[in-house]
Design an enzyme around this catalytic site. Structure first.
Site, PDB file in Angstrom:
ATOM      1  N   ASP A 102       0.850  -1.182   0.000  1.00  0.00           N
ATOM      2  CA  ASP A 102       0.000   0.000   0.000  1.00  0.00           C
ATOM      3  C   ASP A 102       0.892   1.240   0.000  1.00  0.00           C
ATOM      4  O   ASP A 102       1.309   1.710  -1.051  1.00  0.00           O
ATOM      5  CB  ASP A 102      -0.927  -0.060   1.218  1.00  0.00           C
ATOM      6  N   LYS A 130      -1.367  -2.142  -4.513  1.00  0.00           N
ATOM      7  CA  LYS A 130      -2.268  -1.015  -4.766  1.00  0.00           C
ATOM      8  C   LYS A 130      -1.628  -0.070  -5.767  1.00  0.00           C
ATOM      9  O   LYS A 130      -0.473   0.325  -5.605  1.00  0.00           O
ATOM     10  CB  LYS A 130      -2.585  -0.254  -3.473  1.00  0.00           C
ATOM     11  N   PHE A 151     -10.309  -0.188   0.121  1.00  0.00           N
ATOM     12  CA  PHE A 151     -10.046  -0.939   1.336  1.00  0.00           C
ATOM     13  C   PHE A 151     -10.604  -2.342   1.161  1.00  0.00           C
ATOM     14  O   PHE A 151     -11.805  -2.525   0.983  1.00  0.00           O
ATOM     15  CB  PHE A 151     -10.655  -0.277   2.572  1.00  0.00           C
ATOM     16  N   ARG A 164     -10.341 -12.045   8.038  1.00  0.00           N
ATOM     17  CA  ARG A 164      -9.174 -12.712   7.455  1.00  0.00           C
ATOM     18  C   ARG A 164      -9.545 -14.068   6.843  1.00  0.00           C
ATOM     19  O   ARG A 164      -8.897 -14.538   5.924  1.00  0.00           O
ATOM     20  CB  ARG A 164      -8.094 -12.944   8.514  1.00  0.00           C
TER      21      ARG A 164
END
Length: 174
Positions: A102, A130, A151, A164
């Site tokens: 990210d 990303k 997200f 998860r």
């Protein structure tokens, strides 16, 4: 689909197929080498377990517990090493596995630390990359998917420790 998921971004089958491709790329480079695989906990656990099973090379597996989100949907900008000791990597080839690249802060901090410990080579492998401007210069050597700046949860990725266990990568509802 889970009620907190707006849409499934990457299906279980797409993940399986792409991991096979990424594993072949890694094997082209490291087929005859002994690797130290460093898994960044907790997010990379699911991805790394599936990747390691696809890599029939001599390896040791180490885990480092790091955090940069601290329960929010954006990186805090601070990487915390939650373990007191990093693995022994002097003179070894290291493959760092993380769930998502990210801001680049986590991967950069870990790679730099492992190089300082004397690793002969350090490469990064991520499930998700990303597509965005990063806080630091950092790219993964191997990546399964490029995604937009959304997200995401599932397949190891979480929000406040939850989701998860979802078998796919989904965009979380706002």
């Amino acid at each position: 689909m889970h009620r907190d998921v707006e849409k499934i971004l990457i299906t279980e089958e797409e993940i399986r197929q792409r991991l096979d491709v990424v594993a072949q790329k890694i094997l082209l480079e490291f087929a005859d080498d002994e690797l130290v695989v460093v898994i960044l906990l907790k997010g990379a656990l699911v991805f790394a377990a599936d990747m390691c099973r696809r890599l029939p090379v001599k390896m040791t597996v180490e885990c480092i517990n790091v955090a940069s989100y601290h329960g929010d949907i954006k990186s805090s900008g601070k990487v915390k090493f939650l373990d007191a000791k990093l693995p022994e990597v002097a003179g070894k080839k290291v493959l760092v596995m993380d769930d998502i690249l990210d801001t680049g802060l986590t991967m950069r901090a870990v790679v730099d630390s492992l190089r300082e410990l004397g690793a002969s080579e350090v490469k990064g492998c991520v499930l998700l990359n990303k597509k965005k401007e990063r806080s630091v210069t950092c790219e993964a050597d191997y990546r399964a998917f490029d995604i937009e700046d959304e997200f995401v949860i599932g397949y190891g990725l979480d929000f406040q420790g939850k989701y998860r266990n979802l078998p796919y990568v989904g965009v979380m509802k706002q």
